[in-house]
Scaffold this active site. Sequence first.
Site, PDB file in Angstrom:
ATOM      1  N   LYS A  71       0.845  -1.190   0.000  1.00  0.00           N
ATOM      2  CA  LYS A  71       0.000   0.000   0.000  1.00  0.00           C
ATOM      3  C   LYS A  71       0.883   1.244   0.000  1.00  0.00           C
ATOM      4  O   LYS A  71       2.052   1.220   0.380  1.00  0.00           O
ATOM      5  CB  LYS A  71      -0.941   0.031   1.209  1.00  0.00           C
ATOM      6  N   ASP A 109      -2.214  -1.288  10.547  1.00  0.00           N
ATOM      7  CA  ASP A 109      -2.289  -1.296   9.085  1.00  0.00           C
ATOM      8  C   ASP A 109      -2.903  -2.577   8.525  1.00  0.00           C
ATOM      9  O   ASP A 109      -3.143  -2.669   7.322  1.00  0.00           O
ATOM     10  CB  ASP A 109      -0.894  -1.122   8.476  1.00  0.00           C
TER      11      ASP A 109
END
Length: 279
Positions: free
Chosen positions: A9, A134
């Site tokens: 990401k 995350d």
Amino acid sequence: MHTFPAPAKLNLFLHVVGRRPDGYHLLQTVFRLIDFSDQLSFKLRTDGIIKLHNPIAGVPEDKDLCVRAAALLKQTTNTQHGVDIFLQKRIPMGGGLGGGSSDAATTLLALNYLWELNLSKDHLLELGLQLGADVPIFIFGQNAFAEGVGEKLTAIDLPPAWYLVLVPSVQVSTAEVFASKELTRNTLPIKIPPFSVWQGHNDLELVVCQAYPEVVRCLEWLKRLENTTIAAMSGSGACVFAEFVTELAAQTAFEKIPDDMKGFVAKGLDFHPLHGLME
């Protein structure tokens, strides 16, 4: 053997807007999934043992996020299944690209499917947050505006884009960055909608750049490029990226990087490759 991807990401911006009484920082960020992945292979066992066959150097097996994810899933469901895990690492460690978190999320998603546990997406999101802030975005499965410690996720549509990501030859400690006295923690919150990812910034960038000249060098090189819409650091670093509208523009920039810099080009994704497992 069953093989699944664990994509990286980018944080298109990252604002630190406050701090909770327990010390956790309150954030606002936009997560963008990209087509650059670790790969995880799973071989089911009937003896209940969880075994990682190629552990990362310097990471004890019981601390590895894949092993912890599998153990948490096993403990939560009381399943008798076990698994052999094989991790092919491509996402750089300490780079702010979420590699370990993505590996954990893929382990949860894959084993929920392979062990036929049928846990809901919401339940997996709760388990993911126990492993790290995350992890939920990769279970959520699509680009998102995130708040809280990163777990309050709102799906957003982002335009097609390609990214040139540079990988400085340093590893940044997320904990050290957030503990820095230099970190500003009072950026004014933005509202969704409307906002523009191009108007944001990364509050952690200044702290990292003060400590790591190599990050500064890579970031300054990206900011001199033409045709970029964003040039910024991802997460707590060390990786930095520039966004382009076309693959050609990103590849053209990639071909110009100095010999002593490393990087790659990746396409922005709309959905996690395993998004279909949760539908």
